[in-house]
Design an enzyme around this catalytic site. Structure first.
Site, PDB file in Angstrom:
ATOM      1  N   LEU A  74      45.621  23.757  45.862  1.00 40.00           N
ATOM      2  CA  LEU A  74      44.771  24.866  45.711  1.00 40.00           C
ATOM      3  C   LEU A  74      44.917  26.017  47.070  1.00 40.00           C
ATOM      4  O   LEU A  74      44.241  26.968  47.210  1.00 40.00           O
ATOM      5  CB  LEU A  74      43.117  24.709  45.805  1.00 40.00           C
ATOM      6  N   LYS A  92      54.584  32.325  52.663  1.00 40.68           N
ATOM      7  CA  LYS A  92      54.978  31.154  53.339  1.00 40.68           C
ATOM      8  C   LYS A  92      53.812  29.987  52.623  1.00 40.68           C
ATOM      9  O   LYS A  92      54.304  28.725  52.296  1.00 40.68           O
ATOM     10  CB  LYS A  92      54.846  30.967  54.688  1.00 40.68           C
ATOM     11  N   TYR A 146      51.208  37.744  47.164  1.00 41.07           N
ATOM     12  CA  TYR A 146      50.447  36.921  46.495  1.00 41.07           C
ATOM     13  C   TYR A 146      50.932  36.596  44.992  1.00 41.07           C
ATOM     14  O   TYR A 146      51.441  35.515  44.771  1.00 41.07           O
ATOM     15  CB  TYR A 146      48.899  37.283  46.119  1.00 41.07           C
ATOM     16  N   TYR A 160      61.083  21.372  40.142  1.00 36.50           N
ATOM     17  CA  TYR A 160      60.833  19.768  40.548  1.00 36.50           C
ATOM     18  C   TYR A 160      60.710  18.785  39.534  1.00 36.50           C
ATOM     19  O   TYR A 160      60.951  17.761  39.632  1.00 36.50           O
ATOM     20  CB  TYR A 160      59.678  19.533  41.676  1.00 36.50           C
ATOM     21  N   ARG A 187      35.390  40.220  47.444  1.00 36.58           N
ATOM     22  CA  ARG A 187      35.618  40.274  46.250  1.00 36.58           C
ATOM     23  C   ARG A 187      34.578  40.806  45.437  1.00 36.58           C
ATOM     24  O   ARG A 187      33.381  41.011  45.901  1.00 36.58           O
ATOM     25  CB  ARG A 187      35.810  38.822  45.704  1.00 36.58           C
TER      26      ARG A 187
HETATM   27  P1  NAD Z   1      39.535  30.237  49.203  1.00 38.89           P
HETATM   28  O1  NAD Z   1      40.116  31.247  50.028  1.00 38.89           O
HETATM   29  O2  NAD Z   1      37.844  30.129  49.166  1.00 38.89           O
HETATM   30  O3  NAD Z   1      39.985  28.759  49.140  1.00 38.89           O
HETATM   31  C1  NAD Z   1      41.507  28.677  49.778  1.00 38.89           C
HETATM   32  C2  NAD Z   1      41.354  27.395  50.802  1.00 38.89           C
HETATM   33  O4  NAD Z   1      42.800  27.164  51.382  1.00 38.89           O
HETATM   34  C3  NAD Z   1      40.593  28.044  52.112  1.00 38.89           C
HETATM   35  O5  NAD Z   1      39.835  26.771  52.194  1.00 38.89           O
HETATM   36  C4  NAD Z   1      41.816  28.295  52.945  1.00 38.89           C
HETATM   37  O6  NAD Z   1      40.987  27.852  54.409  1.00 38.89           O
HETATM   38  C5  NAD Z   1      42.707  27.274  52.447  1.00 38.89           C
HETATM   39  N1  NAD Z   1      44.134  27.688  53.044  1.00 38.89           N
HETATM   40  C6  NAD Z   1      44.741  28.783  52.886  1.00 38.89           C
HETATM   41  N2  NAD Z   1      45.949  28.893  53.527  1.00 38.89           N
HETATM   42  C7  NAD Z   1      46.293  27.525  53.813  1.00 38.89           C
HETATM   43  C8  NAD Z   1      47.184  26.805  54.415  1.00 38.89           C
HETATM   44  N3  NAD Z   1      48.305  27.169  54.792  1.00 38.89           N
HETATM   45  N4  NAD Z   1      47.148  25.221  54.669  1.00 38.89           N
HETATM   46  C9  NAD Z   1      45.994  24.862  54.216  1.00 38.89           C
HETATM   47  N5  NAD Z   1      45.017  25.386  53.974  1.00 38.89           N
HETATM   48  C10 NAD Z   1      45.121  26.568  53.694  1.00 38.89           C
HETATM   49  O7  NAD Z   1      39.876  30.591  47.445  1.00 38.89           O
HETATM   50  P2  NAD Z   1      39.492  29.934  46.277  1.00 38.89           P
HETATM   51  O8  NAD Z   1      39.027  31.024  45.238  1.00 38.89           O
HETATM   52  O9  NAD Z   1      38.902  28.708  46.357  1.00 38.89           O
HETATM   53  O10 NAD Z   1      40.735  29.860  45.672  1.00 38.89           O
HETATM   54  C11 NAD Z   1      41.704  28.322  45.529  1.00 38.89           C
HETATM   55  C12 NAD Z   1      42.866  28.485  44.822  1.00 38.89           C
HETATM   56  O11 NAD Z   1      42.574  29.066  43.649  1.00 38.89           O
HETATM   57  C13 NAD Z   1      43.853  29.524  45.408  1.00 38.89           C
HETATM   58  O12 NAD Z   1      45.164  28.821  45.383  1.00 38.89           O
HETATM   59  C14 NAD Z   1      43.875  30.652  44.801  1.00 38.89           C
HETATM   60  O13 NAD Z   1      44.981  31.375  44.554  1.00 38.89           O
HETATM   61  C15 NAD Z   1      43.584  30.124  43.307  1.00 38.89           C
HETATM   62  N6  NAD Z   1      42.827  31.183  42.170  1.00 38.89           N
HETATM   63  C16 NAD Z   1      41.502  31.501  42.704  1.00 38.89           C
HETATM   64  C17 NAD Z   1      40.826  32.394  41.871  1.00 38.89           C
HETATM   65  C18 NAD Z   1      39.501  32.949  42.015  1.00 38.89           C
HETATM   66  O14 NAD Z   1      39.068  33.638  41.352  1.00 38.89           O
HETATM   67  N7  NAD Z   1      38.746  32.199  42.911  1.00 38.89           N
HETATM   68  C19 NAD Z   1      41.696  33.266  40.841  1.00 38.89           C
HETATM   69  C20 NAD Z   1      42.873  32.708  40.618  1.00 38.89           C
HETATM   70  C21 NAD Z   1      43.449  31.634  41.629  1.00 38.89           C
HETATM   71  N1  UDP Z   2      35.952  45.954  43.407  1.00 33.74           N
HETATM   72  C1  UDP Z   2      35.281  47.237  43.229  1.00 33.74           C
HETATM   73  N2  UDP Z   2      34.257  46.898  44.291  1.00 33.74           N
HETATM   74  C2  UDP Z   2      34.465  46.071  45.498  1.00 33.74           C
HETATM   75  C3  UDP Z   2      35.335  44.952  45.459  1.00 33.74           C
HETATM   76  C4  UDP Z   2      36.179  45.052  44.298  1.00 33.74           C
HETATM   77  O1  UDP Z   2      35.005  47.918  42.427  1.00 33.74           O
HETATM   78  O2  UDP Z   2      33.465  46.112  46.207  1.00 33.74           O
HETATM   79  C5  UDP Z   2      36.936  45.962  42.095  1.00 33.74           C
HETATM   80  C6  UDP Z   2      38.427  45.888  42.344  1.00 33.74           C
HETATM   81  O3  UDP Z   2      39.156  47.105  42.651  1.00 33.74           O
HETATM   82  C7  UDP Z   2      39.000  45.139  41.015  1.00 33.74           C
HETATM   83  C8  UDP Z   2      37.886  44.351  40.510  1.00 33.74           C
HETATM   84  O4  UDP Z   2      36.578  44.741  41.353  1.00 33.74           O
HETATM   85  O5  UDP Z   2      39.325  46.045  40.153  1.00 33.74           O
HETATM   86  C9  UDP Z   2      38.044  42.728  41.087  1.00 33.74           C
HETATM   87  O6  UDP Z   2      38.347  42.830  42.281  1.00 33.74           O
HETATM   88  P1  UDP Z   2      38.518  41.096  43.002  1.00 33.74           P
HETATM   89  O7  UDP Z   2      38.882  41.536  44.355  1.00 33.74           O
HETATM   90  O8  UDP Z   2      37.183  40.809  42.824  1.00 33.74           O
HETATM   91  O9  UDP Z   2      39.395  40.375  42.364  1.00 33.74           O
HETATM   92  P2  UDP Z   2      40.880  40.964  41.596  1.00 33.74           P
HETATM   93  O10 UDP Z   2      41.136  42.307  41.774  1.00 33.74           O
HETATM   94  O11 UDP Z   2      41.860  40.012  42.585  1.00 33.74           O
HETATM   95  O12 UDP Z   2      40.974  40.645  40.296  1.00 33.74           O
END
Ligand code: NAD
Ligand code: UDP
Length: 321
Positions: A74, A92, A146, A160, A187
């Site tokens: 994650l 990276k 991303y 893999y 967000r």
């Molecule tokens: P988050 O930013 O809260 O958690 C990410 C965690 O990864 C953090 O604790 C951060 O410190 C750690 N991290 C980042 N880069 C790192 C690295 N190089 N080495 C070690 N740790 C590292 O985000 P989240 O919402 O908990 O998301 C978790 C995962 O789920 C991510 O991979 C994200 O892309 C994916 N995801 C989340 C959402 C969402 O809506 N929350 C949606 C789609 C995908």
């Molecule tokens: N957004 C918004 N106001 C805010 C933050 C986000 O209107 O203060 C909008 C943003 O432009 C996007 C949607 O809300 O269309 C979701 O944004 P978020 O950053 O939560 O997630 P993602 O774009 O990655 O889905």
């Protein structure tokens, strides 16, 4: 007891996953605290079966003297503000970091699950998005570090799998929210709730007609573990809540639930912001028997309670356009 390693375990989703697994697994949590918070895992540090390793997955890690059965990858900042902050590091993390986690899976013979994202569909031309849709992604834009990083991580999982017979699982997560979201993530759910609780105006980007489908964290975590623990299906599988809302509808719901005096104001739409987002979850229903249960109002109530009790003077972050 199986041992589960969770990279990004101190983050929003990762810490909930640690909580979910702690009663049934040895849990190894890895994080570099880029967006993770120590307080998300503080309650777990006293558990005998919980180990925390501060580590950046861009660097290799082997843990040769330990057993590892499951790897949940994650680690990666999820919010546009943080993944755009150092775009090269984001790439990276997604590529070198995923290779390192796959290397560990190979060494230990572990099963590995990759947290991919609805962003791999880009600004989708198919609605709702099914797993067979290949997406509409800008390869050179500000979200590409991303989106393309996550797409390459998906490729690595399957290479893999084919080349080294690694057992992989792939999920595509749609917008998920809940307690422990990082308040400075910028967000939409955390921004609107913090703004509402501080009686500040809610900042809708563009005209607020873009849509997202919001999944409550407890539903998502169940789906992640269900996918990891079934033996028949690799994925990819969409995990998200198919109820679709415009950003204005979300803002109005948060205004209603908080009882704030805030109004909605409009700001510029960030570049490459997807217009519509809604998962088709037929595959998750069929293969995992999974579907979300928590409604938006119910999930928002819990998230509002969290922010009410955990925040006093947060500063909302805005994404530059
Ligand atoms: P988050 O930013 O809260 O958690 C990410 C965690 O990864 C953090 O604790 C951060 O410190 C750690 N991290 C980042 N880069 C790192 C690295 N190089 N080495 C070690 N740790 C590292 O985000 P989240 O919402 O908990 O998301 C978790 C995962 O789920 C991510 O991979 C994200 O892309 C994916 N995801 C989340 C959402 C969402 O809506 N929350 C949606 C789609 C995908
Ligand atoms: N957004 C918004 N106001 C805010 C933050 C986000 O209107 O203060 C909008 C943003 O432009 C996007 C949607 O809300 O269309 C979701 O944004 P978020 O950053 O939560 O997630 P993602 O774009 O990655 O889905």
């Amino acid at each position: 007891m199986k041992t589960a390693l969770i990279s990004g375990g101190a983050g929003f989703l990762g810490s909930h996953l640690c909580d979910e697994l702690i009663d049934t697994h040895q849990v190894i949590c890895i994080d570099n605290f880029f967006t993770g918070q120590k307080h998300n895992i503080a309650h777990l540090l006293k558990r005998d079966n919980f180990t925390f390793i501060e580590h950046d997955i861009i660097d290799p890690l082997f843990l040769e003297d330990q057993q590892v059965d499951r790897i949940y990858n994650l680690a990666c900042p999820a919010s546009p503000i943080h993944y755009q902050h150092n775009a090269i590091r984001t790439i990276k993390t997604n590529i070198l970091g995923t290779i390192n986690m796959l290397g560990m899976a190979k060494l230990h013979g572990a099963r590995i699950l990759q947290a991919s994202t609805s962003e791999i569909y880009g600004d989708p031309l198919e609605h709702p998005q099914t797993e067979s849709y290949r997406g509409n992604v800008n390869p050179i834009g500000i979200r590409s570090c991303y989106d393309e990083g996550k797409r390459c991580a998906e490729t690595l999982m399957f290479d893999y799998h084919r080349q080294h017979r690694i057992e992989v699982r792939l999920i595509r997560i749609f917008n998920t929210y809940g307690p422990r979201m990082f308040a400075k993530d910028g967000r939409v759910v955390s921004n609107f709730i913090i703004q509402a609780l501080q009686n500040e105006d809610l900042t809708a980007y563009g005209i607020g007609e873009q849509t997202r489908s919001f999944c409550y964290v407890s539903d998502l975590i169940k789906g992640i573990v269900q996918h990891m623990e079934q033996d028949a299906f690799v994925g990819p599988v969409n995990l998200g809540n198919p109820s679709e809302f415009t950003i204005l509808e979300l803002a109005n719901e948060i205004i209603r639930l908080t009882g704030t005096s805030s109004k909605i104001v409009f700001r510029d739409l960030p570049k490459d912001d997807p217009q519509r987002r809604k998962p088709d979850i037929s595959l998750a229903k069929k293969k995992l028997g999974w579907e979300p249960k928590v409604s938006l109002a119910e999930g928002l109530e819990k998230t509002i309670t969290y922010f009410r009790t955990h925040t006093s003077s947060f500063v909302v972050q805005q994404l530059s356009t």
